[in-house]
Design an enzyme around this catalytic site. Structure first.
Site, PDB file in Angstrom:
ATOM      1  N   LYS A  57      39.353  48.360  15.789  1.00  0.00           N
ATOM      2  CA  LYS A  57      37.967  48.799  15.980  1.00  0.00           C
ATOM      3  C   LYS A  57      37.055  48.397  14.824  1.00  0.00           C
ATOM      4  CE  LYS A  57      38.164  51.154  19.903  1.00  0.00           C
ATOM      5  NZ  LYS A  57      37.305  50.868  21.066  1.00  0.00           N
TER       6      LYS A  57
ATOM      7  N   SER B  60      47.570  47.747  18.973  1.00  0.00           N
ATOM      8  CA  SER B  60      46.154  47.963  18.688  1.00  0.00           C
ATOM      9  C   SER B  60      45.842  49.027  17.653  1.00  0.00           C
ATOM     10  CB  SER B  60      45.411  48.310  19.986  1.00  0.00           C
ATOM     11  OG  SER B  60      45.978  49.467  20.573  1.00  0.00           O
TER      12      SER B  60
END
Length: 408
Positions: free
Chosen positions: A52, A302
């Site tokens: 992110k 992720s």
């Protein structure tokens, strides 16, 4: 090279002044198991332990003059925005649900320092999202979406740029976790049709599949928040516009309990700490079988923002899914020696993990809530055969979600 690729490469180059690339590591354990060349793109090793950071950097570097950035998040997006607020010297107001774990609030505060103000609003994400947008309209700041923003998508595509540079080629197969679609649409926009894609969602938050079936983004009636980094009720409009052609056959939905077995395996075997969403791409390999044999496969891990206070829950869910732990209610006679008689039914690999019994003098029988762990699932069949032969009355409640949640 197309215009999107040029922008993704430029964003990647600019990132190198702020944080290093994440490793692309070949995993011998997984490669041997699946007969393929398996690589892990370790986004769990970024400065904020998720990808992110990339989207936040790319969007904010273009808007430094605005001074104020606003977001709503209960986790990784908040930390990425906070980190970049401190780097760019921007003011950030981050809205988080009151129910956000303290660990995530503390990390967001740590990354942002004096540049960030955290506001806890509402019990659910939708509450703080509404408050964030209302605040943004009043104060004139820039609302930074966690995924539905062209600059965010462009920033997430830096993952693809690094994979191509580190591998020296485009992989045969890419396995990508999907929440709101920012990462998936970024990689698809960069690589185009060159690799084969598998987009992986948690079963309780499969908003991409729902959108593909409907032909447009739709809101799920209910979301299981266990894999919180990918548990999104509605995929983004912009992201779906880029993903709408992938086809249902390119998606996988992962059972959250099975996901726990992969989290534990990666921790115990590889020493890799993955959050539930971060383990999705690795767990998906179990369903891909012959599709990947002999192929070069890159799985994007992720995120690694795992709160170890959740470890007992993860272990519990993994054991029950694997069939090596069960809970049942046993009807036991209220007489001396009854408990010993039951214990004699247990096999050498059976272990009592929980036992609750209340003797009621006005009854001839009492109920026992019992949890048993064993080494092999087959041991339960043998145990139940012995119990049946001796006339014991019992009820397996392991898969009774309502009852199990109430009493376990």
């Amino acid at each position: 090279m197309n215009d999107f690729q040029d922008k993704a490469r430029a964003a990647t180059k600019a990132m190198r002044e702020v944080f290093p690339e994440t490793p692309l590591q070949r995993n011998a354990h997984l490669s041997e198991r699946y007969g393929a060349d398996i690589w892990l793109k370790r986004e769990d090793l970024s400065p904020v332990r998720s990808y992110k950071l990339r989207g936040a950097f790319n969007a904010m570097r273009k808007r430094v003059d605005l001074g104020l950035v606003v977001c709503a998040s209960a986790g990784n997006h908040a930390q990425g925005v906070a980190y970049m607020c401190k780097h760019f010297g921007m003011r950030g107001v981050i809205f988080m649900p009151v129910t956000t774990p303290q660990q995530k609030i503390q990390k967001t505060s740590m990354f942002g320092g004096d540049n960030v103000e955290i506001r806890l609003i509402g019990d659910y994400f939708d509450d703080c999202l509404r408050a964030a947008k209302e605040f943004c309209e009043t104060e004139g700041g820039y609302f930074l979406s966690p995924f539905d923003d062209l600059d965010v998508i462009e920033g997430q595509a830096s993952v693809a740029v690094e994979i191509e540079e580190q591998l020296g080629a485009v992989p045969d197969t890419l396995v990508i976790p999907v929440g709101g679609g920012g990462l998936g649409s970024g990689l698809l926009s960069y690589f185009g049709s060159q690799p084969q894609y598998t987009f992986v969602e948690p079963m309780g938050g499969a908003c991409l599949r729902a959108a593909l079936e409907a032909g447009h983004p739709v809101a799920l009636d209910k979301v299981n928040t266990f894999a919180d980094g990918a548990a999104v009720a509605r995929i983004g409009e912009i992201t779906f516009d880029r993903l709408k052609g992938v086809g249902l056959a390119s998606t996988l939905q992962i059972n959250e309990d099975r996901l726990c077995t992969t989290i534990l395996e990666m921790l115990n075997v590889e020493g890799i700490v993955l959050e539930p969403a971060g383990a999705l791409s690795v767990d998906a390999l179990k369903d891909m079988g012959q599709m990947i044999r002999g192929r070069q496969v890159v799985c994007v891990t992720s995120g690694g923002n795992f709160d170890f206070e959740r470890l007992p829950e993860v272990k519990e869910r993994a054991q029950t899914y694997s069939g090596v732990k069960k809970y049942f209610i046993l009807r036991l006679p209220q007489r001396p020696g009854a408990l010993r008689g039951f214990l004699d039914m247990l096999g050498p690999e059976d272990d009592i993990a929980r036992f609750e019994y209340l003797k009621k003098s006005a009854r001839n029988f009492g109920s026992v809530l019992i949890g048993i762990e064993t080494r092999n699932p087959e041991n339960f069949s043998k145990l139940f055969e012995r119990l049946d032969a001796e006339g014991y009355v019992y009820n397996d409640i392991t898969d009774d979600e309502v009852l199990a949640n109430f009493v376990i």
